[in-house]
Design an enzyme around this catalytic site. Structure first.
Site, PDB file in Angstrom:
ATOM      1  N   ASP A   1      31.875  37.865  44.206  1.00  0.00           N
ATOM      2  CA  ASP A   1      32.519  39.240  44.008  1.00  0.00           C
ATOM      3  C   ASP A   1      31.763  40.070  43.177  1.00  0.00           C
ATOM      4  O   ASP A   1      30.893  39.578  42.350  1.00  0.00           O
ATOM      5  CB  ASP A   1      33.733  39.171  43.360  1.00  0.00           C
ATOM      6  CG  ASP A   1      34.624  40.334  43.206  1.00  0.00           C
ATOM      7  OD1 ASP A   1      34.427  41.178  44.415  1.00  0.00           O
ATOM      8  OD2 ASP A   1      35.424  40.555  42.318  1.00  0.00           O
ATOM      9  N   SER A   2      31.949  41.487  43.232  1.00  0.00           N
ATOM     10  CA  SER A   2      31.257  42.411  42.196  1.00  0.00           C
ATOM     11  C   SER A   2      31.531  42.009  40.955  1.00  0.00           C
ATOM     12  O   SER A   2      30.952  42.541  40.053  1.00  0.00           O
ATOM     13  CB  SER A   2      31.866  43.841  42.682  1.00  0.00           C
ATOM     14  OG  SER A   2      33.214  43.853  42.613  1.00  0.00           O
TER      15      SER A   2
ATOM     16  N   TYR B   1      31.255  47.948  42.630  1.00  0.00           N
ATOM     17  CA  TYR B   1      30.322  48.164  43.922  1.00  0.00           C
ATOM     18  C   TYR B   1      30.999  49.151  44.632  1.00  0.00           C
ATOM     19  O   TYR B   1      30.404  49.970  45.459  1.00  0.00           O
ATOM     20  CB  TYR B   1      30.229  46.984  44.874  1.00  0.00           C
ATOM     21  CG  TYR B   1      29.287  45.759  44.336  1.00  0.00           C
ATOM     22  CD1 TYR B   1      28.510  45.828  42.917  1.00  0.00           C
ATOM     23  CD2 TYR B   1      29.108  44.735  45.063  1.00  0.00           C
ATOM     24  CE1 TYR B   1      27.984  44.491  42.474  1.00  0.00           C
ATOM     25  CE2 TYR B   1      28.277  43.631  44.661  1.00  0.00           C
ATOM     26  CZ  TYR B   1      27.753  43.677  43.404  1.00  0.00           C
ATOM     27  OH  TYR B   1      26.987  42.367  43.144  1.00  0.00           O
ATOM     28  N   GLY B   2      32.283  49.379  44.449  1.00  0.00           N
ATOM     29  CA  GLY B   2      32.887  50.171  45.385  1.00  0.00           C
ATOM     30  C   GLY B   2      32.693  51.514  45.256  1.00  0.00           C
ATOM     31  O   GLY B   2      32.952  52.374  46.275  1.00  0.00           O
TER      32      GLY B   2
ATOM     33  N   CYS C   1      35.033  39.761  48.289  1.00  0.00           N
ATOM     34  CA  CYS C   1      34.978  41.294  47.618  1.00  0.00           C
ATOM     35  C   CYS C   1      35.236  42.190  49.068  1.00  0.00           C
ATOM     36  O   CYS C   1      34.463  42.162  50.007  1.00  0.00           O
ATOM     37  CB  CYS C   1      33.558  41.356  46.993  1.00  0.00           C
ATOM     38  SG  CYS C   1      33.212  42.980  46.707  1.00  0.00           S
TER      39      CYS C   1
ATOM     40  N   GLU D   1      41.664  45.666  35.528  1.00  0.00           N
ATOM     41  CA  GLU D   1      40.692  45.118  34.383  1.00  0.00           C
ATOM     42  C   GLU D   1      40.928  45.370  33.033  1.00  0.00           C
ATOM     43  O   GLU D   1      40.701  44.712  32.114  1.00  0.00           O
ATOM     44  CB  GLU D   1      39.132  45.858  34.750  1.00  0.00           C
ATOM     45  CG  GLU D   1      38.744  45.651  35.967  1.00  0.00           C
ATOM     46  CD  GLU D   1      37.540  44.722  35.972  1.00  0.00           C
ATOM     47  OE1 GLU D   1      36.647  44.654  35.084  1.00  0.00           O
ATOM     48  OE2 GLU D   1      36.990  44.056  37.131  1.00  0.00           O
TER      49      GLU D   1
ATOM     50  N   CYS E   1      41.216  44.837  48.569  1.00  0.00           N
ATOM     51  CA  CYS E   1      40.307  44.745  47.507  1.00  0.00           C
ATOM     52  C   CYS E   1      41.026  43.583  46.743  1.00  0.00           C
ATOM     53  O   CYS E   1      42.079  43.555  46.365  1.00  0.00           O
ATOM     54  CB  CYS E   1      40.453  45.996  46.540  1.00  0.00           C
ATOM     55  SG  CYS E   1      39.534  45.740  45.105  1.00  0.00           S
ATOM     56  N   THR E   2      39.967  42.651  46.272  1.00  0.00           N
ATOM     57  CA  THR E   2      40.488  41.513  45.691  1.00  0.00           C
ATOM     58  C   THR E   2      41.214  41.589  44.176  1.00  0.00           C
ATOM     59  O   THR E   2      41.528  40.643  43.590  1.00  0.00           O
ATOM     60  CB  THR E   2      39.331  40.365  45.512  1.00  0.00           C
ATOM     61  OG1 THR E   2      38.254  40.948  45.222  1.00  0.00           O
ATOM     62  CG2 THR E   2      39.208  39.651  47.006  1.00  0.00           C
ATOM     63  N   HIS E   3      41.002  42.886  43.443  1.00  0.00           N
ATOM     64  CA  HIS E   3      41.745  43.174  42.178  1.00  0.00           C
ATOM     65  C   HIS E   3      43.050  43.435  42.662  1.00  0.00           C
ATOM     66  O   HIS E   3      44.153  43.281  41.581  1.00  0.00           O
ATOM     67  CB  HIS E   3      41.178  44.527  41.589  1.00  0.00           C
ATOM     68  CG  HIS E   3      39.936  44.166  40.921  1.00  0.00           C
ATOM     69  ND1 HIS E   3      38.740  43.800  41.376  1.00  0.00           N
ATOM     70  CD2 HIS E   3      39.723  44.063  39.636  1.00  0.00           C
ATOM     71  CE1 HIS E   3      37.806  43.766  40.613  1.00  0.00           C
ATOM     72  NE2 HIS E   3      38.369  43.907  39.507  1.00  0.00           N
TER      73      HIS E   3
END
Ligand code: DGL
Length: 271
Positions: free
Chosen positions: A10-11, A42-43, A73, A152, A186-188
């Site tokens: 992932d980023s 990256y987004g 990602c 984050e 988005c994996t977040h």
């Protein structure tokens, strides 16, 4: 049987939501995770830059002799598209097709929302794949650039006013369209599951793209006779391109586990 590790990248940290699910589904497998924490996000970058970084990330994982590569990602999966694994020596899975298939299977009213980074929504790939599976679907996308830094920074509670307001701002147009299913592209975003679910009054089916990718990995390994020896002890080694300390603190939030022993630093200039 194949005892080689599964490679996941992932980023940054978001792909750890996929790792958590992989460890639950496939506890005996060895996993190599690369989070490009030195170059995240990256987004907000161009297609060319994202594609270049992704090639380097994949090259790093291949150097560990992995048996499969999981692109955890949403941004990279969208930019590379679903044919991106064609030239690789091992199977490749991104989050696009697994998440789109789940959304199409579960949507009752064919009104499907997709949220992701700016690059993901700009690519239009989720919508294209959803409509190819389910031509009657109406897809409503929205880019949510503030959600990654909110995650984050650990602002994850539905009672957190910053998280709640950002979710309201991004999801209001989709709620007004009466979507019945929402792809967290988005994996977040799964870390904001409670905030998103509460804002949508618990009435919309949420699709966790990272979890769907993990389920896809399990069924691919089973159908390809590529599972590891069931006596093998599962393990995860983490590689990052920025400081280990910074990664460990937030990673433990994503994984719900302690990990400091298994984290290594990679210099992206050598990739
Ligand atoms: N992990 C990325 C994704 O799933 C979000 C973070 C970024 O912008 O790099 O799209």
């Amino acid at each position: 049987m194949d005892n080689r590790p599964i490679g996941v990248f992932d980023s940054g940290l978001g792909g750890l939501t996929t790792v958590k699910e992989l460890r639950r589904l496939l506890p005996n497998e060895k996993i190599i995770y690369f989070g490009d924490t030195g170059r995240v996000p990256y987004g907000s970058r161009s297609r060319e830059t994202i594609a270049k970084y992704a090639r380097q990330d994949i090259g790093l994982l291949l150097s560990f002799d992995v048996k499969m590569i999981v692109c955890a990602c949403g941004t990279v999966s969208s930019v590379l598209g679903d044919g991106s694994g064609e030239n690789l020596p091992v199977p490749f899975v991104g989050v696009l097709i697994p998440a789109a298939q789940a959304a199409c299977a579960l949507s009752l009213g064919s009104k499907i929302g997709v949220i992701g980074t700016t690059a993901t929504i700009r690519s239009g790939e989720f919508g294209r794949i959803i409509r190819s599976i389910r031509p009657d679907a109406r897809v409503f996308g929205n880019a949510c650039p503030l959600l990654v830094p909110i995650v984050e920074n650990g602002l994850l509670s539905k009672d957190n006013p910053i998280a709640a307001e950002a979710v309201r701002m991004y999801l209001e147009p989709l709620k007004n369209e009466n979507i019945d299913t929402l792809v967290l592209g988005c994996t977040h975003y799964p870390l904001l599951y409670d905030v998103i679910n509460a804002y949508l009054d618990y009435e919309v089916t949420l699709i966790d793209a990272g979890h769907e990718a993990a389920r896809w990995v399990r069924s691919s390994l089973v159908s390809g006779d590529m599972l590891c020896d069931p006596q093998q002890t599962g393990d995860c080694q983490f590689y990052v391109s920025d400081t280990i300390d910074g990664f460990v603190q937030v990673a433990e939030l994503f994984l719900g586990d302690t990990i400091s022993q298994q984290v290594h630093r990679v210099d992206v200039d050598t990739l």
